[in-house]
Design an enzyme around this catalytic site. Structure first.
Site, mmCIF file in Angstrom:
data_model
loop_
_atom_site.group_PDB
_atom_site.id
_atom_site.type_symbol
_atom_site.label_atom_id
_atom_site.label_comp_id
_atom_site.label_asym_id
_atom_site.label_seq_id
_atom_site.Cartn_x
_atom_site.Cartn_y
_atom_site.Cartn_z
ATOM 1 N N THR A 124 2.544 -58.049 -44.530
ATOM 2 C CA THR A 124 2.885 -57.149 -43.514
ATOM 3 C C THR A 124 2.940 -57.837 -42.203
ATOM 4 O O THR A 124 1.880 -58.430 -41.678
ATOM 5 C CB THR A 124 2.117 -55.886 -43.628
ATOM 6 O OG1 THR A 124 2.262 -55.385 -44.854
ATOM 7 C CG2 THR A 124 2.495 -54.982 -42.506
ATOM 8 N N LYS A 149 6.741 -53.643 -39.963
ATOM 9 C CA LYS A 149 6.521 -52.243 -39.374
ATOM 10 C C LYS A 149 7.506 -52.206 -38.052
ATOM 11 O O LYS A 149 7.550 -52.933 -37.075
ATOM 12 C CB LYS A 149 4.969 -52.220 -39.041
ATOM 13 C CG LYS A 149 4.140 -52.219 -39.822
ATOM 14 C CD LYS A 149 4.087 -50.915 -40.932
ATOM 15 C CE LYS A 149 2.891 -50.913 -41.814
ATOM 16 N NZ LYS A 149 2.983 -49.877 -42.726
ATOM 17 N N ASP A 176 9.433 -50.631 -42.890
ATOM 18 C CA ASP A 176 8.834 -49.432 -42.827
ATOM 19 C C ASP A 176 8.705 -48.823 -41.391
ATOM 20 O O ASP A 176 7.976 -49.347 -40.582
ATOM 21 C CB ASP A 176 7.160 -49.745 -43.481
ATOM 22 C CG ASP A 176 6.419 -48.565 -43.652
ATOM 23 O OD1 ASP A 176 6.837 -47.568 -43.257
ATOM 24 O OD2 ASP A 176 5.348 -48.506 -43.814
ATOM 25 N N LYS A 247 0.079 -45.247 -53.869
ATOM 26 C CA LYS A 247 -1.030 -45.578 -53.224
ATOM 27 C C LYS A 247 -2.270 -44.988 -53.619
ATOM 28 O O LYS A 247 -2.164 -43.802 -53.823
ATOM 29 C CB LYS A 247 -0.950 -45.714 -51.732
ATOM 30 C CG LYS A 247 -0.231 -46.424 -51.018
ATOM 31 C CD LYS A 247 -0.098 -46.187 -49.564
ATOM 32 C CE LYS A 247 0.808 -47.063 -48.754
ATOM 33 N NZ LYS A 247 0.803 -46.681 -47.318
#
Length: 328
Positions: A124, A149, A176, A247
């Site tokens: 990420t 992100k 995302d 998750k």
């Protein structure tokens, strides 16, 4: 007789982890430990303010199960006794770990799964300016899968993806938005991101507004994260999304996560298995679920300044199943 202990912990993040809702410099986790016959099972969760969870409430909710656990509460009873969320995740994973230790068999075997293998995880990149994200992408360009992100849509998000593509021209990309876009932005932005080779767009709209996605034709597959929790509500996601992000903190543990995977496949939804920023103890049970996923996003420990020991073994973006000294 079982004993329960609960501990809140802080793990510093390398630099800061930034998404559209804000930034943080530490991972706050809660660890539950259940001991029986001299053996201890443990599980880790991350209280998440987005879902109304606080560290204090999660610790209190776990402690409320002390007597039931002492009386021999099973995992099946735990699902009925606690609401889905971080607290149940920590206890559910601790019970899986304890059962494996008591049985002298690995958790994957107890779950009826095949022996887990090493997986490629996404890595990420935090939200930042295009220049900052280009620099971060260049440093991570050796990784095969990057997750970006993004912010609140528009030209600035396109510029961020363009910058990352310049920094890492060969990496596969997932973006995302963390609920940051508006309904009218989805198709135009998806067309731009398709041009840049983006493979997946995660949670573009606020969960309460995602019905606007029904019937649209996005050139990039869409993935539900904040819109997808557990078994309840899975039917509604069909026609809105192509993927769901599973998750353990959302499903309330490994037990329901395995059921969610089965349900998703029956409904022709593809799967990403994700994580919060947390240690290897939280990733370990998620590795079992990720064996059946299209994408694994289990890079939480890679974002920390230091992981717990023993830890999962990472070789670049390849993450290996946990040793039983860690979990399961």
């Amino acid at each position: 007789m079982r004993d329960l202990s609960v501990e809140a912990q802080s793990w510093p993040i390398t630099g800061a982890f930034t998404i559209s809702r804000g930034a943080k410099t530490e991972a706050r986790v809660v660890v539950a430990r259940v001991t029986q016959n001299g053996l201890t099972g443990q599980g880790e969760c991350v209280p998440y303010a987005r879902y109304g969870e606080t560290e204090q409430d999660v610790v209190a909710a776990i402690k409320m199960q002390q007597q039931a656990l002492a009386d021999g509460m099973t995992r099946e009873e735990l699902q009925r006794a606690m609401h889905r969320g971080a607290a149940r995740n920590a206890l559910d994973c601790a019970l899986w770990d304890l059962e494996a230790k008591l049985a002298g068999r690995p958790a994957w075997e107890l779950a009826g799964l095949t022996q887990p293998r090493a997986l490629t995880t996404a890595y990420t990149l935090s939200l930042g300016s295009p220049d900052t994200m280009r620099e971060a992408a260049a440093k991570a360009a050796h990784r095969p899968l990057l997750k970006l992100k993004l912010g609140h849509g528009g030209d600035e998000d396109v510029a961020r993806v363009e910058a990352v593509r310049e920094g890492a021209p060969r990496a596969a990309l997932i973006v995302d938005a963390n609920e940051g876009w508006k309904a009218g932005d989805v198709v135009p932005l998806a067309k731009e991101l398709a041009r840049l080779g983006v493979s997946l767009i995660e949670q573009p709209l606020p969960a309460k507004e995602d019905e606007a996605l029904r019937g649209i034709e996005s050139p990039v597959p869409l993935c539900a994260d904040e819109s997808a929790h557990g078994l309840e509500g899975m039917k509604r996601l069909v026609g809105l999304y192509d993927f769901i992000n599973v998750k353990l903190d959302k499903t309330g543990g490994l037990t329901e996560a395995l059921s969610v995977i089965r349900c998703a496949k029956l409904r022709k939804l593809r799967v990403m298995v994700g994580c919060m920023v947390s240690t290897s103890l939280a990733m370990a049970p998620a590795m079992l679920v990720a064996q059946q996923a299209d994408y694994a996003d289990l890079d939480g420990p890679l974002l920390l300044a230091q992981d717990r020991a023993p830890a999962l073994h990472y070789d670049g973006s390849l993450v290996y199943p946990p040793e039983r000294e860690l979990w399961g």
